[in-house]
Design a protein around this motif. Structure first.
Motif, short mmCIF file in Angstrom:
data_model
loop_
_atom_site.label_atom_id
_atom_site.label_comp_id
_atom_site.label_asym_id
_atom_site.label_seq_id
_atom_site.Cartn_x
_atom_site.Cartn_y
_atom_site.Cartn_z
N ARG A 41 11.12 37.54 4.15
CA ARG A 41 10.86 35.94 3.90
C ARG A 41 10.42 35.06 5.01
N GLY A 42 9.98 35.64 6.10
CA GLY A 42 9.64 34.84 7.08
C GLY A 42 10.58 34.04 8.04
N PHE A 43 11.76 34.69 8.06
CA PHE A 43 12.94 33.96 8.94
C PHE A 43 12.74 33.72 10.23
N THR A 44 12.16 34.58 10.86
CA THR A 44 11.80 34.60 12.39
C THR A 44 10.99 33.27 12.42
N TYR A 45 9.83 33.38 11.79
CA TYR A 45 8.70 32.12 11.71
C TYR A 45 9.06 30.71 11.57
N ALA A 46 10.11 31.01 10.63
CA ALA A 46 10.71 29.48 10.15
C ALA A 46 11.55 29.01 11.18
N THR A 47 12.26 29.78 12.12
CA THR A 47 13.34 28.98 13.16
C THR A 47 12.26 28.68 14.43
N VAL A 48 11.12 29.38 14.45
CA VAL A 48 10.29 29.11 15.69
C VAL A 48 9.52 27.72 15.20
N ASP A 49 8.84 27.77 13.91
CA ASP A 49 8.00 26.78 13.70
C ASP A 49 8.78 25.33 13.61
N LEU A 70 28.48 53.70 10.37
CA LEU A 70 27.25 54.03 9.58
C LEU A 70 26.81 53.21 8.46
N ASN A 71 27.82 52.72 7.65
CA ASN A 71 27.58 52.09 6.51
C ASN A 71 26.86 50.72 7.26
N THR A 72 27.48 50.24 8.33
CA THR A 72 27.09 48.74 8.69
C THR A 72 25.59 49.01 9.17
N ALA A 73 25.28 49.95 9.89
CA ALA A 73 24.07 50.15 10.23
C ALA A 73 23.05 50.11 9.26
N GLN A 74 23.38 50.84 8.20
CA GLN A 74 22.36 50.63 7.12
C GLN A 74 22.36 49.34 6.33
N SER A 75 23.38 48.59 6.29
CA SER A 75 23.45 47.23 5.92
C SER A 75 22.64 46.49 6.80
N ARG A 132 20.12 47.12 8.68
CA ARG A 132 18.61 47.36 8.56
C ARG A 132 17.93 46.74 7.18
N THR A 133 18.73 46.91 6.28
CA THR A 133 18.36 46.25 4.81
C THR A 133 18.33 44.89 5.22
N THR A 134 19.37 44.17 5.48
CA THR A 134 19.20 42.75 5.82
C THR A 134 18.12 42.17 6.82
N VAL A 135 18.03 42.95 7.72
CA VAL A 135 16.90 42.28 8.55
C VAL A 135 15.69 42.49 8.05
#
Length: 278
Positions: free
Chosen positions: A224-232, A208-213, A215-218
């Protein structure tokens, strides 16, 4: 002396060893190399043992793996687990040969498999203990691996300390709220069973604690645009700009190739095949 042994074998020491292993804080030869070259070096020692049955070649490759472990400064926890597994495997070989109708050829055949797995295991320890999450993720991204795979590797490494810390906290809470057995039993088996139950129960709150962590991290990464930064491509170039093959990488790979070729030459001069002993 007893106090020092308790300190070394404590849960805190194990947690610190896992964190040191995950984040490559011990340094060593491979930590100073380009991560892509480290992966290439690992693939050499991980694939080549499967192409030979010559025990002489496998023995030389096994020694190379042992030297690599020393140069990589593998921690005592991981090394102790490997040695324990190797000893138990050796015991299994002799038990299988004696009690299941085997003979010398059975021992030698199982010894061949042990040498192969031992070489690959030591190469894995030397390589991945020397790569921190960022280097390993960037190496995979540079080798055109999917961006989500590179992210999963980096994120998995970063979650390891959190999981260990969560488990330690929850386990200590169960210890405070659970009464120990009144009598330890023969060889303290009741105490061991009690600790196993607490360890199993500790995993449910961790999920349960990991699932919450997660979601917060994602959400923070997406903000911060992580997905776009890895594609561009511009973002990839900025992130991977520090990767560079140096003379040390070339020397290590060239020396490893020469040693592997030398191992096959030695094996050709003094061949030992398990089929020779049947």
């Amino acid at each position: 002396m007893t106090r020092k042994q308790r300190d070394v074998l404590s849960v805190e020491w194990v947690k610190l060893e896992l964190i040191r292993t995950a984040y490559a804080t011990r340094g060593g030869l491979f930590a100073a190399m380009d991560p892509r070259m480290v992966l290439g070096w690992y693939l050499m020692l991980a694939i080549i043992p499967w192409f030979t049955h010559n025990l002489t070649v496998l023995a030389v490759l096994f020694v190379m793996g042992a030297v690599a472990v020393a140069l990589a400064r593998v921690g005592p926890l991981i090394l102790a687990l490997f040695v324990f597994g190797l000893i138990m495997e050796s015991v299994y070989i002799f038990v299988a040969a004696i009690f299941f109708g085997g003979d010398v050829s059975t021992v030698v055949a199982l010894l061949e498999l042990t040498l192969k797995l031992g070489t690959i295991s030591m190469a894995s320890m030397a390589a991945f203990v020397s790569l921190d999450p960022e280097k390993l993720s960037d190496a995979l991204l540079s080798l055109r691996a999917p961006a989500l795979l590179a992210f999963a590797v980096s994120y998995g490494y970063r979650m390891l300390p959190i999981l260990v810390e969560e488990f330690n906290t929850v386990f200590d809470n169960y210890r405070l709220r659970s009464a120990p057995p009144e009598k330890p039993g023969i060889l303290g088996y009741r105490t061991v069973v009690h600790w196993i139950k607490m360890a199993v129960l500790s995993f449910y709150p961790i999920f349960l604690n990991t699932a919450q962590s997660v979601r917060t991290t994602v959400e923070a990464l997406e903000t911060r645009g992580f997905t776009y930064a890895t594609v561009d491509q511009r973002g990839r170039n900025i992130r991977l700009a520090y990767l560079k093959v140096r003379w040390l990488d070339v020397v290590v790979l060239a020396l490893t190739s020469l040693l592997i070729a030398g191992a096959f030459w030695v094996g050709a001069q003094w061949p030992i095949y398990h089929t020779d002993l049947t």
